[in-house]
Motif scaffolding. Structure first.
Motif, PDB file in Angstrom:
ATOM      1  N   PRO A  70      50.731  73.497  62.674  1.00  0.00           N
ATOM      2  CA  PRO A  70      51.902  72.678  62.332  1.00  0.00           C
ATOM      3  C   PRO A  70      51.778  71.815  61.082  1.00  0.00           C
ATOM      4  O   PRO A  70      52.807  71.475  60.472  1.00  0.00           O
ATOM      5  N   VAL A  71      50.570  71.407  60.704  1.00  0.00           N
ATOM      6  CA  VAL A  71      50.441  70.380  59.661  1.00  0.00           C
ATOM      7  C   VAL A  71      51.080  70.816  58.351  1.00  0.00           C
ATOM      8  O   VAL A  71      51.835  70.067  57.726  1.00  0.00           O
ATOM      9  N   LEU A  75      54.313  69.171  56.293  1.00  0.00           N
ATOM     10  CA  LEU A  75      54.142  68.666  54.926  1.00  0.00           C
ATOM     11  C   LEU A  75      55.216  69.205  53.985  1.00  0.00           C
ATOM     12  O   LEU A  75      55.575  68.546  53.003  1.00  0.00           O
ATOM     13  N   ILE A  76      55.734  70.391  54.280  1.00  0.00           N
ATOM     14  CA  ILE A  76      56.788  70.964  53.440  1.00  0.00           C
ATOM     15  C   ILE A  76      58.104  70.203  53.603  1.00  0.00           C
ATOM     16  O   ILE A  76      58.874  70.068  52.647  1.00  0.00           O
ATOM     17  N   VAL A  77      58.356  69.694  54.819  1.00  0.00           N
ATOM     18  CA  VAL A  77      59.662  69.103  55.153  1.00  0.00           C
ATOM     19  C   VAL A  77      60.129  68.070  54.126  1.00  0.00           C
ATOM     20  O   VAL A  77      61.240  68.180  53.588  1.00  0.00           O
ATOM     21  N   PRO A 182      44.472  70.312  64.171  1.00  0.00           N
ATOM     22  CA  PRO A 182      45.614  71.233  64.204  1.00  0.00           C
ATOM     23  C   PRO A 182      46.001  71.776  62.836  1.00  0.00           C
ATOM     24  O   PRO A 182      46.972  72.530  62.728  1.00  0.00           O
ATOM     25  N   ALA A 183      45.273  71.393  61.786  1.00  0.00           N
ATOM     26  CA  ALA A 183      45.649  71.829  60.441  1.00  0.00           C
ATOM     27  C   ALA A 183      45.358  73.307  60.214  1.00  0.00           C
ATOM     28  O   ALA A 183      46.088  73.990  59.495  1.00  0.00           O
ATOM     29  N   TYR A 184      44.262  73.797  60.801  1.00  0.00           N
ATOM     30  CA  TYR A 184      43.958  75.233  60.693  1.00  0.00           C
ATOM     31  C   TYR A 184      42.988  75.616  61.807  1.00  0.00           C
ATOM     32  O   TYR A 184      42.259  74.778  62.330  1.00  0.00           O
ATOM     33  N   HIS A 185      42.980  76.898  62.134  1.00  0.00           N
ATOM     34  CA  HIS A 185      42.202  77.379  63.280  1.00  0.00           C
ATOM     35  C   HIS A 185      40.706  77.113  63.127  1.00  0.00           C
ATOM     36  O   HIS A 185      40.038  76.747  64.104  1.00  0.00           O
ATOM     37  N   SER A 186      40.159  77.291  61.934  1.00  0.00           N
ATOM     38  CA  SER A 186      38.713  77.110  61.748  1.00  0.00           C
ATOM     39  C   SER A 186      38.285  75.688  62.059  1.00  0.00           C
ATOM     40  O   SER A 186      37.203  75.453  62.618  1.00  0.00           O
TER      41      SER A 186
END
Length: 559
Positions: A70-71, A75-77, A182-186
């Motif tokens: 989701p992050v 951030l695009i919004v 939650p920014a990325y899977h890794s």
């Protein structure tokens, strides 16, 4: 020395901006479906407070039932009202994160080397090399969550080390690292492993009364931030990427040793042992000079043509730097963190089936860059005379110029020419033709047998999210994270996205749009289609054809 280091940092930032911002949004040519999906999800959140499936502010985004992190989307919004909904906008967070990583890395190395002269050299050279890193540049020019996650992860580490002297900052470190999760899977794996590393290494400091309450407060806030993620942690949606990419225990794993029996067969040919061997092989691939400096990532969207993750000239410095890192125990904390990141960063990627995934192993770019910098500094210090140092600078300068030229050739020219199809080039042009050259009263069918372009159509038409939510149903909202059922037929105003049903569709006056296989010249001729436009890739080959049916000319038998 400090002024020189700051000058090199500024130079690195300038080079970083040039190499990442040039033609941002235009190169790579096209907008991949995942990029468009994230952009439209952000657009839908901005306009309705819900994603395109109607769920308010998702914890992870359903998208193609792969449940995107989701992050990046959030951030695009706020960028859409400023820059509009465009390829530039959806790639902007990655670009900004890529640039901000440079000063954060500089400050982190400075902190870990206690402001020593060698630390100034190491920090400035590391950011200079990172600014020209093909691996880091690639993800700074495209919409990939891993770049944002890397920035947040490094910032959290930097704040932790600051917090050892200023305990209040431990709170901020906990909060930032929680956002990295939650920014990325890794980072879901790297962050807990990093926390464990810090706890083991600095437990005496963290347990001091002056630090403990701040550390516990940071931990509590991190837990609260992570709580929404934990509530869906066992759902099929949250685990979708893991289940899709992880080494499958049910598959026929390679490496079975024939001719064994009894206990040796049970041990050496057991599923656990075979999976362990598979993991170790994948893990070691990320440290392999052959992969890092020659082969690179085989994925067309996670690599540049004719260019590996690092330049080939950096290979001897990588090996020498590795040796120095193991040998020099007086390097201090920078040695410990570099070793930790070097050996831990490949773990999340090695748990997947892909042999060398630069997306999932992006944090590895940091320790490898530091190794190369360590070697270059050591060699510089061995050049005792002014003439040798002048020659050394000249050679290094020529290598940097070569690197810049190679980057331009690979990232801008070759990538656009040869890999436009991989980046789903053409859908913006298709939408432009629909808007300008079609009768607005006639329906449109877009073939989606080989791809799912609905996110690109939504993106480039800027279709009303509220209307799309009303007219398209996939699963009940109560099953958003648990039901992986897909509805591939989509309705976007007068546009239907589905497979072309030739007999039925030729009987209706409408537009048919498909790729060069879906609508061939023979089909156009045999079925009396009127060609409205052909969209071509930069290399001149046909990407899509836009045609108009002519029912009055078709016979009862469809050829």
């Amino acid at each position: 020395m400090k002024k020189r280091a700051i000058f090199i940092l500024l130079l690195a930032i300038i080079l970083g901006v040039i190499t990442r911002h040039y033609h941002l949004g235009l190169a790579p040519a096209g907008l991949y479906l995942d990029e468009a999906a994230q952009g439209y999800s952000a657009y839908s959140i901005l306009k309705t407070g819900k994603d395109e499936f109607g769920l308010p502010f998702p914890i992870v985004f359903r998208s193609f039932a792969d449940f995107k992190t989701p992050v990046y989307i959030y951030l695009i919004v706020p960028l859409i009202p400023i820059f509009g909904l465009s390829a530039f906008t959806v790639r902007l967070p990655s670009f900004l994160s890529s640039i901000l990583t440079l000063p954060i890395l500089f400050l982190l190395i400075q902190k870990l080397t206690s402001g020593k002269q060698s630390g100034y050299w190491l920090s400035s050279l590391s950011v200079l090399l990172l600014s020209l890193s093909p691996w880091h540049i690639l993800f700074g020019r495209t919409n990939f969550e891993c770049n944002v996650a890397l920035l947040i992860y490094l910032l959290g580490i930097y704040l932790f080390y600051l917090g050892l002297k200023k305990p209040l900052l431990l709170i901020f470190s906990g909060v930032v690292l929680a956002v990295a999760l939650p920014a990325y899977h890794s980072e879901r794996l790297l962050v807990p492993l990093s926390a464990l590393f810090f706890l083991v290494r600095f437990n005496k400091v963290l347990l001091k009364p002056t630090h403990l309450r701040f550390a516990l407060t940071g931990l509590l806030l991190a837990f609260l931030i992570t709580l929404p993620l934990l509530t869906i942690a066992l759902t099929p949606g949250f685990l979708a990427r893991v289940n899709t990419l992880a080494i499958d225990p049910a598959q026929n794993l390679p490496g079975v040793i024939t001719g064994l029996s009894g206990l040796s067969n049970s041990a050496l040919n057991s599923g656990f042992f075979l999976r362990l061997k598979d993991f170790l092989a994948l893990y070691l691939a990320y440290l392999s000079p052959r992969n890092l400096f020659f082969l690179g990532d085989s994925g067309p969207r996670s690599s540049f043509p004719d260019l590996s993750t690092f330049f080939f000239w950096q290979l001897p410095f990588y090996l020498h730097g590795f040796y120095l890192l193991l040998k020099k125990k007086d390097l201090g904390e920078i040695r410990n963190l570099t070793l930790f990141m070097l050996f831990v960063s490949p773990i999340p990627a090695a748990l997947t089936r892909d042999p060398f995934s630069t997306i999932r192993a992006l944090p590895l770019v940091i320790p490898v860059t530091i190794l190369i910098s360590l070697s270059l500094i050591d060699i510089w210090q061995r050049l005792k005379t002014s003439l040798r140092r002048l020659l050394g600078l000249a050679v290094f300068g020529l290598l940097l110029i070569y690197s810049l030229l190679k980057l331009y050739s690979s990232a801008i020219i070759l990538n656009e020419y040869y890999r436009a199809a991989d980046w789903n080039y053409g859908w913006q042009q298709v939408v432009e033709v629909i808007n300008k050259n079609t009768d607005s009263t006639l329906p449109i069918v877009i073939d989606n047998v080989r791809t799912e372009p609905y996110s690109q159509v939504l993106f480039f038409t800027k279709f009303d999210p509220a209307r799309y939510q009303r007219e398209n149903f996939e699963v009940p909202l109560s099953e958003y994270y648990t039901n992986l059922t897909r509805q591939t037929t989509k309705k976007i105003g007068r546009i239907s996205l589905r497979g072309i049903a030739w007999e039925a569709d030729l009987a209706v006056k409408q537009y048919l749009i498909g790729d060069f296989l879906a609508i061939s010249p023979e089909q156009i001729s045999n079925n009396h289609l009127r060609l409205i436009a052909e969209i071509k890739y930069p290399d001149g080959s046909v990407a899509f054809r836009i045609t108009l049916t002519q029912p009055e000319l078709n016979s009862a038998t469809i050829k």
